[in-house]
Every structure is written in C-alpha cells, then in structure tokens.
Design a protein around this motif. Structure first.
Motif, PDB file in Angstrom:
ATOM      1  N   ASP A 242       0.811  -1.228   0.000  1.00  0.00           N
ATOM      2  CA  ASP A 242       0.000   0.000   0.000  1.00  0.00           C
ATOM      3  C   ASP A 242       0.841   1.273   0.000  1.00  0.00           C
ATOM      4  N   VAL A 243       2.095   1.152   0.367  1.00  0.00           N
ATOM      5  CA  VAL A 243       2.960   2.345   0.402  1.00  0.00           C
ATOM      6  C   VAL A 243       3.265   2.752  -1.041  1.00  0.00           C
ATOM      7  N   ASP A 244       2.974   4.020  -1.377  1.00  0.00           N
ATOM      8  CA  ASP A 244       3.214   4.483  -2.749  1.00  0.00           C
ATOM      9  C   ASP A 244       4.702   4.660  -3.015  1.00  0.00           C
ATOM     10  N   TYR A 245       5.408   5.297  -2.054  1.00  0.00           N
ATOM     11  CA  TYR A 245       6.850   5.523  -2.247  1.00  0.00           C
ATOM     12  C   TYR A 245       7.619   5.264  -0.954  1.00  0.00           C
ATOM     13  N   TYR A 246       8.763   4.627  -1.112  1.00  0.00           N
ATOM     14  CA  TYR A 246       9.718   4.440  -0.022  1.00  0.00           C
ATOM     15  C   TYR A 246      10.840   5.447  -0.219  1.00  0.00           C
ATOM     16  N   LEU A 247      10.794   6.525   0.582  1.00  0.00           N
ATOM     17  CA  LEU A 247      11.849   7.539   0.486  1.00  0.00           C
ATOM     18  C   LEU A 247      12.910   7.209   1.531  1.00  0.00           C
ATOM     19  N   LEU A 248      13.916   6.472   1.082  1.00  0.00           N
ATOM     20  CA  LEU A 248      14.936   6.015   2.023  1.00  0.00           C
ATOM     21  C   LEU A 248      16.193   6.861   1.905  1.00  0.00           C
ATOM     22  N   THR A 257      18.150  -1.600  -3.521  1.00  0.00           N
ATOM     23  CA  THR A 257      17.690  -2.805  -4.235  1.00  0.00           C
ATOM     24  C   THR A 257      17.602  -3.995  -3.274  1.00  0.00           C
ATOM     25  N   SER A 258      18.531  -4.082  -2.321  1.00  0.00           N
ATOM     26  CA  SER A 258      18.486  -5.203  -1.360  1.00  0.00           C
ATOM     27  C   SER A 258      17.223  -5.113  -0.503  1.00  0.00           C
ATOM     28  N   ILE A 259      16.868  -3.890  -0.090  1.00  0.00           N
ATOM     29  CA  ILE A 259      15.670  -3.725   0.751  1.00  0.00           C
ATOM     30  C   ILE A 259      14.416  -4.040  -0.082  1.00  0.00           C
ATOM     31  N   ALA A 260      14.370  -3.544  -1.313  1.00  0.00           N
ATOM     32  CA  ALA A 260      13.204  -3.808  -2.182  1.00  0.00           C
ATOM     33  C   ALA A 260      13.030  -5.317  -2.385  1.00  0.00           C
ATOM     34  N   LYS A 261      14.164  -5.984  -2.568  1.00  0.00           N
ATOM     35  CA  LYS A 261      14.114  -7.441  -2.795  1.00  0.00           C
ATOM     36  C   LYS A 261      13.597  -8.151  -1.540  1.00  0.00           C
ATOM     37  N   LYS A 262      14.115  -7.727  -0.397  1.00  0.00           N
ATOM     38  CA  LYS A 262      13.701  -8.337   0.871  1.00  0.00           C
ATOM     39  C   LYS A 262      12.198  -8.165   1.094  1.00  0.00           C
ATOM     40  N   MET A 267      11.160  -1.774  -7.809  1.00  0.00           N
ATOM     41  CA  MET A 267      12.029  -0.609  -7.604  1.00  0.00           C
ATOM     42  C   MET A 267      11.324   0.711  -7.908  1.00  0.00           C
ATOM     43  N   GLU A 268      10.190   0.657  -8.657  1.00  0.00           N
ATOM     44  CA  GLU A 268       9.449   1.907  -8.941  1.00  0.00           C
ATOM     45  C   GLU A 268       8.980   2.568  -7.648  1.00  0.00           C
ATOM     46  N   LYS A 269       8.852   1.785  -6.595  1.00  0.00           N
ATOM     47  CA  LYS A 269       8.424   2.359  -5.309  1.00  0.00           C
ATOM     48  C   LYS A 269       9.591   2.979  -4.544  1.00  0.00           C
ATOM     49  N   PHE A 270      10.824   2.850  -5.073  1.00  0.00           N
ATOM     50  CA  PHE A 270      12.014   3.319  -4.353  1.00  0.00           C
ATOM     51  C   PHE A 270      12.719   4.410  -5.159  1.00  0.00           C
ATOM     52  N   PHE A 305       6.617   6.059   3.066  1.00  0.00           N
ATOM     53  CA  PHE A 305       7.421   5.526   4.162  1.00  0.00           C
ATOM     54  C   PHE A 305       8.809   6.127   4.024  1.00  0.00           C
ATOM     55  N   LEU A 306       9.254   6.795   5.084  1.00  0.00           N
ATOM     56  CA  LEU A 306      10.574   7.430   5.090  1.00  0.00           C
ATOM     57  C   LEU A 306      11.464   6.675   6.071  1.00  0.00           C
ATOM     58  N   SER A 307      12.728   6.471   5.724  1.00  0.00           N
ATOM     59  CA  SER A 307      13.616   5.864   6.718  1.00  0.00           C
ATOM     60  C   SER A 307      15.061   6.295   6.485  1.00  0.00           C
ATOM     61  N   GLY A 308      15.700   6.683   7.574  1.00  0.00           N
ATOM     62  CA  GLY A 308      17.117   7.065   7.536  1.00  0.00           C
ATOM     63  C   GLY A 308      17.893   6.181   8.495  1.00  0.00           C
ATOM     64  N   PHE A 309      19.193   5.987   8.213  1.00  0.00           N
ATOM     65  CA  PHE A 309      20.024   5.100   9.040  1.00  0.00           C
ATOM     66  C   PHE A 309      21.463   5.569   8.898  1.00  0.00           C
ATOM     67  N   GLY A 310      22.231   5.439   9.966  1.00  0.00           N
ATOM     68  CA  GLY A 310      23.622   5.870   9.833  1.00  0.00           C
ATOM     69  C   GLY A 310      24.382   5.853  11.142  1.00  0.00           C
ATOM     70  N   GLY A 311      25.414   6.697  11.212  1.00  0.00           N
ATOM     71  CA  GLY A 311      26.359   6.714  12.333  1.00  0.00           C
ATOM     72  C   GLY A 311      25.666   6.872  13.670  1.00  0.00           C
ATOM     73  N   GLY A 312      26.219   6.188  14.644  1.00  0.00           N
ATOM     74  CA  GLY A 312      25.671   6.250  16.002  1.00  0.00           C
ATOM     75  C   GLY A 312      25.731   4.929  16.751  1.00  0.00           C
TER      76      GLY A 312
END
Ligand code: COA
Length: 322
Positions: A242-248, A257-262, A267-270, A305-312
């Motif tokens: 149902d999520v139109d776009y994954y703004l990662l 691509t790994s997340i889309a596959k999982k 990929m049009e959603k990413f 759906f938005l998601s960020g990840f990184g240092g910490g």
C-alpha cells in the motif's frame, strides 16, 4: 494534531564532481563506483561562502515560500547536521537569523544520516503535545570538509547539499514514526571532534576524518529498514504494497535494491537520486522529497514511508500521508 508537510525546498551546489574526476584524485574508476554504489556524480561546495549555513538557508527559504507561511509564524527550527560551520551557535540559530524567524526556538540535531527523521519525530511530538504548531526541519551536510580526500573507500561516496520542509500541526499527515540508536556499534562510522587540550593535557592536534566500516553499515541498513516498516505498519490496515513511495536515505543504490528485494517490492516504489547526488547524509531524504514534490510526483493522499540510518548507530522512520 500531528505533523503535516506543507512546503519543501532544497539546495545543491553548482559544482559537480564526476566519478572520472574522483579517479583523478584517488585510485578508483567510474565502473567501480557505479557498480558498488550506483553513484555517478556528487555536488560539492566550491567557495567559502557556500557553506552549511548558506545551503540550509537556501533550502529553508524555498520551503517557506512553498508553504505560504511567513518566517515570523515559525515556532521551531530544527537542523539535522554533523557538519555545521560553528560549534556554537547552532546552524539552526544561523538559519533563524537569516530568515528573521524571530519567534522560533532553534537547535541542531546530531543523528548522522538518520538526523532528518529524528527532526520529523521531534516536531511530531511537539505538535501532538500542543507545544508548537509550525516548524522548519532541515537536513544539511558539507561532508566534503570532513572526508579524507586521499581515502578512496569514503571520499567517492559523499556529496554536499541541503533539504528542508515546513510542517504545521494538522489532523492529517504523520500516521506513525519511530527513532532509535545503538551506541554499542558507535565505532562503525566515526569522525572525532577536537581532543582534550588544556594546560594539563596536550594531545595530537591532527584533525580526524570520516571512518566507515561500509559492510557493517550496509548489513545494518538492510536489516533495520524492513524492521522499522513492520513496526510502523503494525496497528494500521496498511501492507507494504500500500505504500506508494519508499523515500529512504540515499546511501547506496545496492542498499535500496536489497531492501526492495527483501520486501518483494518493485524498484518503482524506491525513488533515488544517489546517482546524481551521492550520499548527502541528513540532507538526502528532504532533497529527494523536494525533487519529487516539484516534479509533481507526490500526490495528495499518497502513502509515504521514510527511513534514515547511519552513524551512532541511529535509525528513524515515518509513515505519512502526503
Ligand atoms: N575504488 C576502487 N576500489 C575501492 C574503492 C574505490 N573507491 N574503495 C574501496 N575499494 C577497494 C578496497 O580497497 C578493497 O580492495 P581489496 O579487496 O584489495 O582490499 C575492495 O575495493 C573491496 O572493498 P570493500 O570495502 O570490501 O568493498 P564493498 O564491496 O563493501 O563496497 C562500499 C564498499 C562502501 C561501497 C559498501 O560497503 C557500501 O556501500 N556500504 C554502505 C555504506 C554506506 O553507504 N554508508 C553510508 C552511511 S549511512
């Protein structure tokens, strides 16, 4: 009331450095960079005036103009960055001054590439509690000043830029959000600040640069983003389809691509701009959002759906209706 985005803006430096330009600096190639990361070029600041504050202000001005609000109507300004121009004042206070947003409480957030999501989470909490009703949230980085330009494993990855959103308290918008951190893996991605230095201790004054264990970050991102999605969808009637776009966070196209596959999603959603911008850390999601918004790709009612990840290590996610 909850967070609703009512205006977006971004700024990318005019100077573009291609992968071939990188190959002039370190032993690398367009082929290596493209196949490992999907990056084809990055924007880099090219004058002393074009700094973190300048880029943040440009993005914020554009977002404010799009929102229809006046600067003095803004209650809070949050800037997510690890590359401010000053230790103090904060970048947010510098933005406040330039915008003349005289009524805004202003402060910075240090949560690396998840910083913009920490900003959205914080503002959403303010809105839900009724403390504030309007906000500017900015992600901005001049990572080019903290990467080691002789280290091919990092310097080819990052770019400079800024993205901003204006948000207001509304009955629609944010459906759910989360943020988290795991300091036990702090050493996966680091850049030291100044070390102890006073009349009783003197240590090396050599400046430190970004260090990253790329494979650890890669595995962390591919595991964490689907976990966040599952948590946010719980308690809603929505499924990942149902999520139109994954703004990662735009760190690396292979991560997307790994997340889309999982998730077994196309990929049009990413959407991605990592080929043009490289990894702009806290700025990557709001830059991408502004580009999509200005191209008319984001339609009212879209589920994002938005998601960020990184240092910490840090991570953050949000499920919202446009
Ligand atoms: N050009 C050419 N070769 C390079 C290179 C470059 N720019 N950077 C590293 N290499 C070499 C390494 O020296 C190594 O050589 P060796 O096998 O002779 O020792 C080889 O490539 C493989 O290095 P490795 O680090 O194992 O590559 P990788 O396949 O893990 O890819 C990343 C490296 C950084 C692209 C990848 O780990 C990644 O994308 N991680 C995600 C990190 C990220 O995006 N972080 C952002 C923070 S949120």
């Amino acid at each position: 009331m909850r967070l609703k985005i009512i205006g977006t803006g971004s700024y990318l430096p005019e100077k573009i450095a291609t992968n071939d330009d990188m190959a002039q600096l370190v032993e690398t190639s367009d082929e290596w960079i493209r196949t490992r990361t999907g990056i084809g070029q990055r924007h880099l600041v090219s004058s002393s005036e074009e700094n973190t504050t300048y880029m943040a202000v440009q993005a914020a001005k554009r977002a404010l103009a799009a929102s229809g609000l006046r600067a003095e109507e803004i209650d809070v300004i949050l800037v997510a960055t690890v590359s401010g121009d000053y230790v103090t004042p904060s970048t947010a206070c510098m933005v406040q001054r330039e915008l003349q947003a005289v009524n805004a409480a202003s402060f910075d957030i240090n949560a690396a590439c998840a910083g913009f999501l920490f900003g959205l989470n914080t503002v959403d909490a303010y809105f839900r509690s009724g403390i504030y009703k309007t906000a500017i949230i900015i992600g901005v980085e001049t990572l080019s000043k903290i990467v080691d330009w002789s280290d091919r494993s990092t310097c080819v990855l990052f770019g400079d830029g800024a993205g901003a959103v204006v948000a207001k308290a509304d009955e629609n918008g944010m459906l759910a959000c989360l943020q988290g951190s795991d300091g036990t893996h702090a050493d996966v991605l680091t850049c030291k600040a100044r070390t102890n230095n006073n009349p009783y201790i003197s240590t090396s004054k050599e400046l430190d640069y970004v260090y990253m264990n790329g494979q650890e970050v890669f595995k962390f991102a591919v595991r964490k983003v689907p976990e966040c999605l599952e948590l946010l969808l719980q308690g809603t009637d929505f499924s990942p389809e149902d999520v139109d776009y994954y703004l990662l966070h735009q760190a690396n196209y292979r991560i997307l691509t790994s997340i889309a596959k999982k998730l077994n999603l196309p990929m049009e959603k990413f959407p991605s701009n990592v080929d043009r911008c490289g990894n702009t850390s806290a700025a990557s999601i709001p830059i991408l959002m502004d580009e999509m918004n200005r191209q008319g790709q984001l339609k009212e009612g879209n589920l994002l759906f938005l998601s960020g990840f990184g240092g910490g290590l840090t991570w953050g996610a949000a499920l919202l209706k446009w």
